[in-house]
Scaffold this active site. Structure first.
Site, short mmCIF file in Angstrom:
data_model
loop_
_atom_site.label_atom_id
_atom_site.label_comp_id
_atom_site.label_asym_id
_atom_site.label_seq_id
_atom_site.Cartn_x
_atom_site.Cartn_y
_atom_site.Cartn_z
N TYR A 108 0.85 -1.20 0.00
CA TYR A 108 0.00 0.00 0.00
C TYR A 108 0.88 1.24 0.00
CZ TYR A 108 -3.19 3.68 1.45
OH TYR A 108 -3.91 4.86 1.50
N GLU A 196 -3.48 7.60 -4.27
CA GLU A 196 -3.47 6.34 -3.53
C GLU A 196 -3.22 5.18 -4.49
OE1 GLU A 196 -6.12 4.67 0.04
OE2 GLU A 196 -7.20 4.64 -1.88
#
Length: 386
Positions: A108, A196
């Site tokens: 992530y 993101e």
């Protein structure tokens, strides 16, 4: 402003940030041909401005071209419901066909503007593919954070720190550092508020690539990014918000019963808070700004009252640059033109507030004038309960 995944990936490639190649399919046959070009397998992905698409059935793996065509038919036009869309869901108008990757690990990574530090902050975790809120709640120690000094930018040392935190080694590490540096350049040059990458994957061949991408941009900077503004998808925004933007009104639809018309974002937040405090629920955030005119006030009323859930309206104006008599005139004209059928409570303070109150009093309309913000909140909540 948000953009779709396929648009975000085009920007990533412009900045030499590795991401799998893909194309938007026009129909099922196009999805079949694209998958054939990709070697016979692909990922068929619904394009909406919300996360959790896979869990909602909006992301499907195709093991052959015919399957890709069938997935296109099932996804295109569907109402995709995720945690972020709410129960009403979003209609899928665009389908993205993407190359498959041999994934070894999922990570992530995100860049965002941290309001607490007023700086760009990097969040990284080895828990890729999982919602970051869930990771923060259950295993916060697995989130690595780096705050970037705007005077220095992302330093090579910080990029290496993040790469280490992600568990990258050898050539993966080198590719990861380059990935981070190029992504930071994109973030700054395009005035992003969020980028993101979830998941950021390491392939079995040792490449580091953005399997998915979510991007948001600072609305106040779009005047210098016409290329980004051209990517805006009005279908993904509430109709009221799109209409409000035509009149330079900052509007966000909420799920309450009390419509709010306020000048100034801070005052608007305080107004919504005090409505909640007194037992009510705001139906919207609407900031008419400091230079509102009679016309913008009238349109603000019209947009608020388009929501059938609105049972009362609270107008809270502090006249600094804006004159209260101009607002009052706009309210009176709006009431006469639109024919307001719900209680309206008005609180005026500041420049020409006495003149404004007199205009309201002389209008002959059923408008309630409040003495202060507390009085206004109590009266507007009572008007609904009554």
């Amino acid at each position: 402003m948000n953009i779709h995944e396929y648009q975000a990936k085009e920007l990533l490639r412009l900045y030499h940030v590795a991401t799998p190649f893909g194309r938007v399919a026009q129909d099922a046959e196009d999805a079949r041909m694209i998958t054939k070009e990709f070697g016979g397998t692909s990922v068929v992905k619904a394009q909406i401005h919300a996360g959790g698409r896979g869990k909602g059935g909006g992301v499907k793996l195709a093991s052959n071209p015919d399957m890709a065509a069938e997935h296109f038919k099932s996804i295109f036009g569907m109402k995709l419901v995720t945690k972020q869309t709410g129960p009403e869901g979003r209609k899928v108008r665009t389908v993205f066909i993407c190359r498959t990757e041999n994934i070894a690990r999922e990570l992530y990574l995100s860049f965002l503007v941290d309001r607490e530090s007023s700086r760009i902050t990097i969040l990284a975790s080895t828990e890729g593919g999982v919602e970051i809120e869930e990771v923060a709640q259950k295993t916060p120690e697995k989130i690595f954070r780096v705050v970037v000094d705007p005077a220095l930018g992302l330093t090579a040392f910080q990029a290496r720190q993040v790469a280490f935190a992600l568990g990258l080694e050898g050539d993966e590490f080198k590719l990861g550092v380059i990935f981070l540096q190029n992504l930071y350049k994109l973030f700054v040059e395009k005035d992003c508020s969020l980028v993101e990458i979830n998941p950021l994957v390491v392939t079995k061949q040792g490449f580091v690539t953005a399997l998915d991408a979510k991007m948001a941009f600072d609305d106040n900077a779009l005047f210098r990014h016409h290329d980004i503004l051209a990517l805006r998808d009005l279908h993904e925004e509430a109709e009221e918000e799109v209409e409000a933007s035509k009149y330079n009104l900052n509007f966000i639809k909420l799920d309450g019963q009390i419509g709010c018309m306020v000048n100034g974002a801070g005052l608007a937040m305080a107004t919504m808070d005090i409505i909640k405090y007194h037992g009510g629920s705001p139906a919207n955030f609407l900031d008419v700004g400091g230079g509102a005119t009679e016309d913008s006030v009238r349109n603000a009323f019209r947009i608020i009252l388009q929501d059938p859930a609105v049972k009362a309206v609270l107008v809270n104006i502090f006249g600094g640059i804006m004159r209260c008599d101009v607002v009052a005139t706009g309210i009176v004209k709006a009431a006469k033109v639109i024919g307001i059928q719900v209680p309206v409570v008005v609180r005026l303070e500041g420049t020409n507030f006495e003149e404004g109150k007199q205009i309201l009093a002389d209008s002959g309309l059923n408008l309630t004038v409040a003495t202060d913000l507390k009085d206004a909140a109590e009266k507007v909540v009572a008007s609904i309960k009554g």
